[in-house]
Motif scaffolding. Structure first.
Motif, PDB file in Angstrom:
ATOM      1  N   LYS A 182      44.049 -28.818 -16.456  1.00  0.00           N
ATOM      2  CA  LYS A 182      43.358 -29.434 -15.711  1.00  0.00           C
ATOM      3  C   LYS A 182      43.334 -30.932 -16.650  1.00  0.00           C
ATOM      4  CE  LYS A 182      41.512 -26.484 -12.361  1.00  0.00           C
ATOM      5  NZ  LYS A 182      41.866 -26.787 -11.269  1.00  0.00           N
ATOM      6  N   LYS A 198      48.785 -33.818 -15.886  1.00  0.00           N
ATOM      7  CA  LYS A 198      48.907 -34.373 -14.381  1.00  0.00           C
ATOM      8  C   LYS A 198      49.894 -34.671 -14.689  1.00  0.00           C
ATOM      9  CE  LYS A 198      45.605 -37.773 -13.177  1.00  0.00           C
ATOM     10  NZ  LYS A 198      45.099 -38.346 -12.500  1.00  0.00           N
ATOM     11  N   HIS A 199      51.335 -34.967 -13.951  1.00  0.00           N
ATOM     12  CA  HIS A 199      52.431 -35.505 -13.438  1.00  0.00           C
ATOM     13  C   HIS A 199      52.190 -37.160 -13.258  1.00  0.00           C
ATOM     14  CE1 HIS A 199      55.583 -37.162 -11.507  1.00  0.00           C
ATOM     15  NE2 HIS A 199      56.683 -35.127 -11.730  1.00  0.00           N
ATOM     16  N   TYR A 200      52.263 -37.781 -13.581  1.00  0.00           N
ATOM     17  CA  TYR A 200      52.012 -39.099 -13.549  1.00  0.00           C
ATOM     18  C   TYR A 200      52.543 -40.128 -12.025  1.00  0.00           C
ATOM     19  CZ  TYR A 200      57.197 -40.011 -12.443  1.00  0.00           C
ATOM     20  OH  TYR A 200      58.328 -40.219 -12.408  1.00  0.00           O
ATOM     21  N   ALA A 201      52.829 -39.282 -10.941  1.00  0.00           N
ATOM     22  CA  ALA A 201      53.045 -39.332  -9.661  1.00  0.00           C
ATOM     23  C   ALA A 201      52.294 -39.027  -8.690  1.00  0.00           C
ATOM     24  CB  ALA A 201      54.318 -39.241  -9.217  1.00  0.00           C
ATOM     25  N   LEU A 202      50.853 -38.170  -9.452  1.00  0.00           N
ATOM     26  CA  LEU A 202      50.294 -37.765  -8.663  1.00  0.00           C
ATOM     27  C   LEU A 202      49.025 -38.813  -9.006  1.00  0.00           C
ATOM     28  CD1 LEU A 202      50.733 -33.876  -8.751  1.00  0.00           C
ATOM     29  CD2 LEU A 202      50.839 -35.483  -6.755  1.00  0.00           C
ATOM     30  N   ASP A 203      48.569 -39.630 -10.546  1.00  0.00           N
ATOM     31  CA  ASP A 203      47.571 -40.240 -10.522  1.00  0.00           C
ATOM     32  C   ASP A 203      46.883 -41.553  -9.327  1.00  0.00           C
ATOM     33  OD1 ASP A 203      45.998 -41.434 -12.621  1.00  0.00           O
ATOM     34  OD2 ASP A 203      46.775 -43.032 -12.387  1.00  0.00           O
ATOM     35  N   VAL A 241      46.548 -39.590  -6.822  1.00  0.00           N
ATOM     36  CA  VAL A 241      46.917 -39.186  -5.400  1.00  0.00           C
ATOM     37  C   VAL A 241      45.557 -38.015  -4.846  1.00  0.00           C
ATOM     38  CG1 VAL A 241      49.076 -37.591  -3.994  1.00  0.00           C
ATOM     39  CG2 VAL A 241      48.835 -40.134  -5.142  1.00  0.00           C
ATOM     40  N   VAL A 242      45.910 -36.886  -6.045  1.00  0.00           N
ATOM     41  CA  VAL A 242      45.352 -35.369  -5.837  1.00  0.00           C
ATOM     42  C   VAL A 242      44.564 -35.849  -6.821  1.00  0.00           C
ATOM     43  CG1 VAL A 242      46.085 -33.253  -6.734  1.00  0.00           C
ATOM     44  CG2 VAL A 242      47.662 -34.840  -5.108  1.00  0.00           C
ATOM     45  N   ASP A 243      43.049 -35.233  -6.757  1.00  0.00           N
ATOM     46  CA  ASP A 243      41.475 -35.807  -7.166  1.00  0.00           C
ATOM     47  C   ASP A 243      42.012 -33.860  -8.196  1.00  0.00           C
ATOM     48  OD1 ASP A 243      39.611 -35.280  -8.940  1.00  0.00           O
ATOM     49  OD2 ASP A 243      38.335 -35.011  -7.196  1.00  0.00           O
ATOM     50  N   TYR A 244      41.889 -33.790  -9.775  1.00  0.00           N
ATOM     51  CA  TYR A 244      42.173 -32.379  -9.982  1.00  0.00           C
ATOM     52  C   TYR A 244      41.020 -31.879 -10.115  1.00  0.00           C
ATOM     53  CZ  TYR A 244      46.820 -32.824 -11.179  1.00  0.00           C
ATOM     54  OH  TYR A 244      48.232 -32.882 -10.554  1.00  0.00           O
TER      55      TYR A 244
END
Length: 179
Positions: free
Chosen positions: A166, A169-174, A176-179
């Motif tokens: 948690k 996270k993958h840098y490209a998902l900043d 984009v996806v809410d963890y």
């Protein structure tokens, strides 16, 4: 026979400011008489755009353990090939030999295992008249050593991955996806 059957590792080392020399090797290490050895032997042929070559430190200096490398991207030009088969190949070879010197790869297994390594070389490197070849060497050398160490030690462990699930996270998902 060795107990090094199928080990994987990867690493990313970032370039200095203004360069596209990031290195992101992925390695597969295993016994020459196991699945990695079979994959290694099957890679000896060529495929269009993805040149495969033994890792050598220089002319007549094939590394041990035997290693084969290929580009993760389609090779667009002779300039790209020169960098891949020059600076990057030399850095990769030096890193492998230094892993043996430092005991990361046990010296007594170098003829019993082989390495497959995929190399990231940004296409912009071949077009950059101000390319910093020393940084290209540094990033590939450091990343290869780190990827091999991670493969040989099983890093990151599953416990580490679970613990940071948690928080990392993958840098490209900043955004984009809410963890």
């Amino acid at each position: 026979m060795t107990d090094i059957i199928f080990r994987t590792g990867e690493a990313t080392v970032l370039a200095v400011e203004g360069q596209a020399t990031d290195a992101m090797p992925e390695v597969l290490i295993g016994s020459v008489d196991g699945p990695v050895g079979h994959a290694f032997a099957s890679m000896l042929g060529q495929t269009v755009g993805h040149t495969r070559m033994f890792v050598v430190r220089d002319l007549n200096q094939l590394v041990r353990p035997a290693a084969i490398m290929t580009s993760k991207v389609t090779i667009p030009s002779a300039e790209y090939v020169d960098l891949l088969g020059g600076v990057v190949q030399g850095a990769t070879g030096d890193a492998i030999v230094d892993c043996v010197i430092e005991g990361v790869i046990p010296k007594d297994v170098v003829d019993k295992i082989c390495i497959i390594i995929t190399i990231w070389l940004d296409l912009r490197c071949a077009e950059d008249p101000n390319l910093d070849k020393a940084d290209l060497y540094r990033t590939n050398y450091e990343a290869t050593k780190l990827a091999i160490r991670r493969a040989m030690t099983g890093e990151p462990t599953i416990d580490e991955l679970i613990a940071n699930r948690k928080t990392v996270k993958h840098y490209a998902l900043d955004g984009v996806v809410d963890y």
